[in-house]
Design an enzyme around this catalytic site. Structure first.
Site, PDB file in Angstrom:
ATOM      1  N   HIS A  54      -0.359  -1.895   4.128  1.00 45.39           N
ATOM      2  CA  HIS A  54       0.145  -2.894   5.074  1.00 45.39           C
ATOM      3  C   HIS A  54      -0.665  -4.186   5.043  1.00 45.39           C
ATOM      4  CE1 HIS A  54       1.334   0.908   7.522  1.00 45.39           C
ATOM      5  NE2 HIS A  54       2.282   0.600   6.656  1.00 45.39           N
ATOM      6  N   LYS A  64      -9.330  -6.970   9.010  1.00 45.32           N
ATOM      7  CA  LYS A  64      -9.429  -5.710   9.758  1.00 45.32           C
ATOM      8  C   LYS A  64     -10.820  -5.111   9.580  1.00 45.32           C
ATOM      9  CE  LYS A  64      -4.629  -4.267   8.988  1.00 45.32           C
ATOM     10  NZ  LYS A  64      -3.772  -3.211   8.414  1.00 45.32           N
ATOM     11  N   TYR A 124      -9.317   0.385  14.626  1.00 42.45           N
ATOM     12  CA  TYR A 124      -9.588  -0.835  13.870  1.00 42.45           C
ATOM     13  C   TYR A 124      -9.364  -2.066  14.711  1.00 42.45           C
ATOM     14  CZ  TYR A 124      -4.525  -0.646  12.820  1.00 42.45           C
ATOM     15  OH  TYR A 124      -3.164  -0.566  12.906  1.00 42.45           O
ATOM     16  N   ASP A 162       7.260   3.256   5.567  1.00 42.14           N
ATOM     17  CA  ASP A 162       6.353   3.241   4.421  1.00 42.14           C
ATOM     18  C   ASP A 162       7.003   3.837   3.173  1.00 42.14           C
ATOM     19  OD1 ASP A 162       4.450   2.017   5.953  1.00 42.14           O
ATOM     20  OD2 ASP A 162       3.128   3.756   6.101  1.00 42.14           O
TER      21      ASP A 162
END
Length: 190
Positions: A54, A64, A124, A162
């Protein structure tokens, strides 16, 4: 900036341990200057769950900082900056609640992970807010990227979204190249 493994110190005693998982001053001193805006957390129940690859596109591209708070995952970053000499190359590291390592993934990289045991929780931080119109992804198993995913006993568990991600060759978004190609993952202690 290239992806970077951040290793927070743990202060242990008979009760367990304490760790500063983010220290802005220490990281700035190490050359990392990121201002996070949002914290996210996910739970993946089955081993072999793959989330990714992603990214968020400009103008809401996200850096991130990823860590495991329960379980073990194989975490990867893929360089998707077209002008980079390492475009399409990847780097990966095992993140676990036990090792305490974190992976800092700059903008211009796709991110994904595979769970290596049941009930993995990942936390995250991101430096821009979620923007649905900017989200994107590439196929986790694109042979042109060739990620060396861990071998598991069953087919990977994927979300419907996904499972239909396209290969890197279909990527149409552009990310600026900052002059820092993907290199071997460097570790810094904070």
């Amino acid at each position: 900036m290239s992806p970077l493994i951040i290793c927070p110190r743990r202060f242990e005693d008979s009760r367990g341990w304490f760790s500063e998982t983010w220290n802005d001053a220490r990281l700035k001193a190490a050359g990392v200057d990121v201002q996070f805006r949002q914290d996210n957390q996910s739970l993946s129940r089955a081993p072999g769950t793959v989330r990714g690859l992603h990214f968020q596109a400009v103008p809401h591209a996200q850096a991130k900082l990823v860590r495991s708070i329960r379980g073990r995952v194989f975490d990867v970053a893929v360089d998707i900056r077209r002008q980079s000499p390492t475009f399409g190359q990847w780097a990966g590291v095992e993140l676990s609640a036990d090792n305490g390592k974190q992976l800092l993934i700059p903008t211009g990289y796709a991110h994904g992970f595979m769970t290596l045991e049941p009930n993995c929780e990942i936390a995250y931080k991101v430096d821009d807010y979620y923007a649905a119109d900017c989200e994107g992804g590439i196929a986790w198993d694109d042979p042109a990227i060739g990620i060396d995913w861990p071998v598991i006993d069953s087919a990977p568990v994927l979300s419907d979204k996904d499972a239909i991600l396209r290969p890197l060759s279909s990527l149409t978004v552009e990310f600026p190249y900052d002059g820092n190609p993907l290199g071997p993952l460097r570790e810094i202690a904070i």
